[in-house]
Design a protein around this motif. Structure first.
Motif, mmCIF file in Angstrom:
data_model
loop_
_atom_site.group_PDB
_atom_site.id
_atom_site.type_symbol
_atom_site.label_atom_id
_atom_site.label_comp_id
_atom_site.label_asym_id
_atom_site.label_seq_id
_atom_site.Cartn_x
_atom_site.Cartn_y
_atom_site.Cartn_z
ATOM 1 N N HIS A 1 1.928 13.175 6.298
ATOM 2 C CA HIS A 1 3.255 12.512 6.776
ATOM 3 C C HIS A 1 4.181 12.692 5.570
ATOM 4 O O HIS A 1 5.305 12.065 5.780
ATOM 5 C CB HIS A 1 2.988 11.099 7.216
ATOM 6 N N ASP A 2 3.943 13.160 4.425
ATOM 7 C CA ASP A 2 4.870 13.383 3.392
ATOM 8 C C ASP A 2 5.789 14.530 3.401
ATOM 9 O O ASP A 2 5.478 15.436 3.439
ATOM 10 C CB ASP A 2 4.139 13.330 2.081
ATOM 11 N N PHE B 1 4.825 16.734 -9.173
ATOM 12 C CA PHE B 1 5.993 16.965 -8.240
ATOM 13 C C PHE B 1 6.504 15.812 -7.574
ATOM 14 O O PHE B 1 7.673 16.253 -7.060
ATOM 15 C CB PHE B 1 6.018 18.352 -7.658
ATOM 16 N N GLY B 2 5.694 14.923 -7.612
ATOM 17 C CA GLY B 2 6.342 13.827 -6.525
ATOM 18 C C GLY B 2 5.820 13.904 -5.378
ATOM 19 O O GLY B 2 6.590 13.274 -4.222
ATOM 20 N N LYS B 3 4.877 14.708 -4.924
ATOM 21 C CA LYS B 3 4.560 15.270 -3.475
ATOM 22 C C LYS B 3 3.123 14.506 -3.360
ATOM 23 O O LYS B 3 2.043 14.750 -3.999
ATOM 24 C CB LYS B 3 4.393 16.363 -3.564
ATOM 25 N N GLU C 1 0.848 -1.332 -0.001
ATOM 26 C CA GLU C 1 -0.173 -0.092 -0.010
ATOM 27 C C GLU C 1 0.945 1.275 0.066
ATOM 28 O O GLU C 1 0.656 2.289 -0.566
ATOM 29 C CB GLU C 1 -0.875 0.074 1.127
ATOM 30 N N GLY C 2 2.051 1.245 0.708
ATOM 31 C CA GLY C 2 2.805 2.369 0.684
ATOM 32 C C GLY C 2 2.219 3.199 1.988
ATOM 33 O O GLY C 2 1.262 2.986 2.653
ATOM 34 N N PRO C 3 3.330 4.304 2.304
ATOM 35 C CA PRO C 3 2.857 5.082 3.669
ATOM 36 C C PRO C 3 1.566 6.307 3.273
ATOM 37 O O PRO C 3 1.352 6.698 4.392
ATOM 38 C CB PRO C 3 4.078 5.524 4.018
ATOM 39 N N PHE C 4 1.349 6.421 2.239
ATOM 40 C CA PHE C 4 0.684 7.717 1.991
ATOM 41 C C PHE C 4 -0.842 7.465 1.611
ATOM 42 O O PHE C 4 -1.435 8.395 0.615
ATOM 43 C CB PHE C 4 1.395 8.619 0.997
#
Length: 207
Positions: A99-100, A92-94, A34-37
């Motif tokens: 929490h990012d 932009f990869g955000k 899932e990943g952290p985001f």
């Protein structure tokens, strides 16, 4: 003798082709972390156009694309009414996530998260931007990807990621490289035509 050899080779080739097709038909879309985001900030606008946010003037920055496909079962029959929950980083990869800590900017015109259902033929479609790569430590980046959570009663829930074809970071990405060639192919969208359209079909397993 040459003719017999040719016929034998042709028959074996046909059988191999049918067998390969059968295996592919039975293979479900590979799962991924899932990943952290995963989104935790409530938002009312969760429609299929991630390039605009309801109530705001403006369009998301980045290369706008359309992603379409079908949800199928392992017999390649369309599956209607599947809940498709998707999220991704902006151009932009955000991630739109508290929490990012990436220093890249938040795009206030990018929706970042959508929830939809597959149609009568299992079809779905959404508009978004190609996500930017985001940093993993000093010298690593995750290749651009879109997260999917897919669920319907009677089917095994699927958590996966969609990758982009021929991206230079794919072969450097740890998660992508862990997959077999066949798995990578199933998780990579196909560029269709010249109008920034990507096809991504999803195969689910029945319970």
């Amino acid at each position: 003798m040459k003719r017999r050899a040719f016929i034998k080779t042709s028959v074996l080739g046909t059988v191999a082709g049918v067998f390969t097709g059968t295996v592919q038909a039975k293979m479900t879309t590979p799962s991924e972390v899932e990943g952290p985001f995963y989104p935790i900030t409530p938002q009312k606008d969760q429609d299929a156009d991630l390039t605009r946010v309801a109530g705001k003037e403006g369009i998301a920055k980045g290369e706008i694309i359309d992603v379409f496909g079908q949800v199928l079962d392992t017999d390649l029959k369309p599956v209607e009414g599947v809940t498709i929950d998707l999220w991704q980083a902006n151009s932009f990869g955000k991630y739109h996530h508290p929490h990012d800590t990436n220093s890249a900017p938040v795009d206030k015109h990018f929706q970042a998260w959508a929830i939809m259902q597959s149609g009568a033929e299992g079809q779905f479609k959404f508009k978004t931007v190609i996500p930017g790569a985001y940093p993993l430590g000093r010298n690593q980046q995750r290749t651009p990807h879109i997260h999917f959570k897919i669920a319907k009663n009677g089917y095994v829930p699927l958590l996966t990621q969609m990758y982009f074809p021929n991206h230079q970071l794919n072969e450097q990405d740890g998660l992508f490289r862990r997959k077999s060639v066949a798995e990578q192919a199933m998780m990579t969208a196909k560029l269709v035509g010249k109008n920034n359209q990507y096809q991504y079909d999803i195969i689910l397993e029945k319970v």
